[in-house]
Each structure stands twice: as structure tokens, then as C-alpha cells.
Design a protein around this motif. Structure first.
Motif, mmCIF file in Angstrom:
data_model
loop_
_atom_site.group_PDB
_atom_site.id
_atom_site.type_symbol
_atom_site.label_atom_id
_atom_site.label_comp_id
_atom_site.label_asym_id
_atom_site.label_seq_id
_atom_site.Cartn_x
_atom_site.Cartn_y
_atom_site.Cartn_z
ATOM 1 N N PHE A 40 0.832 -1.207 0.000
ATOM 2 C CA PHE A 40 0.000 0.000 0.000
ATOM 3 C C PHE A 40 0.863 1.252 0.000
ATOM 4 C CE2 PHE A 40 -2.012 3.331 2.575
ATOM 5 C CZ PHE A 40 -3.074 3.642 1.747
ATOM 6 N N PHE A 41 1.849 1.302 0.891
ATOM 7 C CA PHE A 41 2.711 2.478 0.974
ATOM 8 C C PHE A 41 3.575 2.638 -0.273
ATOM 9 C CE2 PHE A 41 1.931 1.873 5.595
ATOM 10 C CZ PHE A 41 1.253 3.065 5.777
ATOM 11 N N ALA A 42 3.966 1.525 -0.884
ATOM 12 C CA ALA A 42 4.734 1.603 -2.128
ATOM 13 C C ALA A 42 3.877 2.184 -3.250
ATOM 14 C CB ALA A 42 5.248 0.221 -2.514
ATOM 15 N N THR A 43 2.620 1.804 -3.305
ATOM 16 C CA THR A 43 1.722 2.339 -4.327
ATOM 17 C C THR A 43 1.490 3.830 -4.128
ATOM 18 O OG1 THR A 43 0.618 0.191 -4.420
ATOM 19 C CG2 THR A 43 -0.534 2.048 -5.397
ATOM 20 N N ILE A 44 1.248 4.234 -2.893
ATOM 21 C CA ILE A 44 1.043 5.651 -2.604
ATOM 22 C C ILE A 44 2.310 6.450 -2.925
ATOM 23 C CG2 ILE A 44 0.600 7.334 -0.755
ATOM 24 C CD1 ILE A 44 -1.857 5.772 -1.622
ATOM 25 N N GLY A 45 3.479 5.915 -2.568
ATOM 26 C CA GLY A 45 4.738 6.596 -2.859
ATOM 27 C C GLY A 45 5.013 6.711 -4.345
ATOM 28 N N PHE A 46 4.651 5.668 -5.095
ATOM 29 C CA PHE A 46 4.846 5.722 -6.547
ATOM 30 C C PHE A 46 3.922 6.762 -7.179
ATOM 31 C CE2 PHE A 46 4.145 4.091 -10.895
ATOM 32 C CZ PHE A 46 5.446 4.218 -11.349
ATOM 33 N N LEU A 47 2.691 6.829 -6.699
ATOM 34 C CA LEU A 47 1.753 7.843 -7.181
ATOM 35 C C LEU A 47 2.271 9.243 -6.852
ATOM 36 C CD1 LEU A 47 -1.043 8.400 -8.441
ATOM 37 C CD2 LEU A 47 -1.956 8.315 -6.127
ATOM 38 N N TYR A 48 2.794 9.419 -5.647
ATOM 39 C CA TYR A 48 3.362 10.708 -5.227
ATOM 40 C C TYR A 48 4.538 11.096 -6.120
ATOM 41 C CZ TYR A 48 6.038 13.965 -2.370
ATOM 42 O OH TYR A 48 6.760 15.033 -1.929
ATOM 43 N N SER A 49 5.412 10.138 -6.430
ATOM 44 C CA SER A 49 6.572 10.469 -7.261
ATOM 45 C C SER A 49 6.155 10.825 -8.684
ATOM 46 C CB SER A 49 7.574 9.314 -7.263
ATOM 47 O OG SER A 49 7.049 8.202 -7.947
ATOM 48 N N CYS A 50 5.137 10.156 -9.200
ATOM 49 C CA CYS A 50 4.654 10.501 -10.544
ATOM 50 C C CYS A 50 4.052 11.905 -10.569
ATOM 51 C CB CYS A 50 3.624 9.481 -11.012
ATOM 52 S SG CYS A 50 4.315 7.879 -11.381
ATOM 53 N N ILE A 51 3.267 12.246 -9.564
ATOM 54 C CA ILE A 51 2.685 13.584 -9.482
ATOM 55 C C ILE A 51 3.788 14.626 -9.339
ATOM 56 C CG2 ILE A 51 1.299 15.113 -8.027
ATOM 57 C CD1 ILE A 51 -0.479 12.660 -7.450
ATOM 58 N N LEU A 52 4.792 14.320 -8.533
ATOM 59 C CA LEU A 52 5.901 15.258 -8.346
ATOM 60 C C LEU A 52 6.670 15.475 -9.644
ATOM 61 C CD1 LEU A 52 7.330 16.945 -6.177
ATOM 62 C CD2 LEU A 52 8.811 14.989 -5.765
ATOM 63 N N MET A 53 6.860 14.420 -10.431
ATOM 64 C CA MET A 53 7.595 14.566 -11.682
ATOM 65 C C MET A 53 6.797 15.331 -12.728
ATOM 66 S SD MET A 53 9.742 11.136 -12.394
ATOM 67 C CE MET A 53 9.384 9.847 -11.251
ATOM 68 N N VAL A 54 5.492 15.091 -12.780
ATOM 69 C CA VAL A 54 4.687 15.732 -13.817
ATOM 70 C C VAL A 54 4.342 17.169 -13.457
ATOM 71 C CG1 VAL A 54 2.469 15.636 -15.005
ATOM 72 C CG2 VAL A 54 3.767 13.545 -14.650
ATOM 73 N N HIS A 55 3.949 17.424 -12.217
ATOM 74 C CA HIS A 55 3.479 18.749 -11.836
ATOM 75 C C HIS A 55 4.462 19.520 -10.957
ATOM 76 C CE1 HIS A 55 -0.424 18.165 -13.601
ATOM 77 N NE2 HIS A 55 -0.481 16.970 -13.045
ATOM 78 N N GLY A 56 5.656 19.012 -10.766
ATOM 79 C CA GLY A 56 6.622 19.672 -9.904
ATOM 80 C C GLY A 56 7.209 20.939 -10.482
ATOM 81 N N TRP A 57 7.037 21.161 -11.767
ATOM 82 C CA TRP A 57 7.571 22.380 -12.377
ATOM 83 C C TRP A 57 6.878 23.622 -11.843
ATOM 84 C CZ3 TRP A 57 4.231 25.430 -15.208
ATOM 85 C CH2 TRP A 57 3.035 24.833 -15.595
#
Length: 104
Positions: A40-57
Motif C-alpha cells: 500500500f505504501f509503495a503504491t502511494i509513494g509511486f503515485l506521489y513520485s509521478c505527481i511530483l515529476m509531472v506537476h513539480g515544475w
């Protein structure tokens, strides 16, 4: 709008992804230390990293700094948690071994 540009957000996203993959593959490397909720935590962390990469600009410097602090805190706490799980497992094995030695 998706605007992906290489910056500190990509670097932070990759760090989180690596940490999450380590947590996910812990089940294969040391199954006695892994827990069911790690997926569960790995899935949430992966989702967080994807959001950070796409919208972190969009992050301004102070928000980026807060994300850096959050990621460092979570990774250190996760590392300590896994280390303590291993220590508890080792102590349980030692206690079980001592109990069998005294009963024989």
C-alpha cells in the motif's frame, strides 16, 4: 496541461521512486522483514513520485524546499522502520532459540 521539464522535481521524483522500489522488493529480498501494508505504501509513494515529476515544475523555491524536507524525513523514517523490523526479527529468533535450548 502536462509540462515535464528536467529540474529538481524530476530528481526528487526519482529518489522517491527508488525508495519505493526498495520497499516493494523488500518482500523478495528479506521476506521475514516485509509487511503486507508495504505494498500500500509503495503504491502511494509511486503515485506521489509521478505527481511530483509531472506537476513539480509549478513549485516555487519554498514549496520545493518543503518537498525536499518531507522526502528526506519520510525516507529516513522508513529506513529506520525497516532496520528496526530486522532487529525485532533477529531478537525473536534469538529468543526462540534460547527457549528451545533451555527446554531440551
Amino acid at each position: 496541461m502536462i509540462n515535464i521539464s528536467f529540474g529538481p522535481n524530476i530528481f526528487l521524483g526519482i529518489i522517491v521512486t527508488v525508495g519505493v522500489l526498495i520497499l516493494y522488493f523488500l518482500r523478495d529480498v528479506k521476506p521475514e522483514v516485509a509487511r503486507d501494508e508495504d505494498i500500500f505504501f509503495a503504491t502511494i509513494g509511486f503515485l506521489y513520485s509521478c505527481i511530483l515529476m509531472v506537476h513539480g515544475w509549478r513549485l516555487d523555491p519554498i514549496l520545493l524546499f518543503s518537498q525536499v524536507l518531507i522526502i528526506i524525513t519520510v525516507l529516513v523514517a522508513g529506513w529506520e522502520n525497516i532496520r528496526l523490523r530486522g532487529l525485532i526479527t533477529k531478537m525473536a529468533k534469538l529468543k526462540k532459540k534460547n527457549e528451545t535450548d533451555t527446554s531440551v
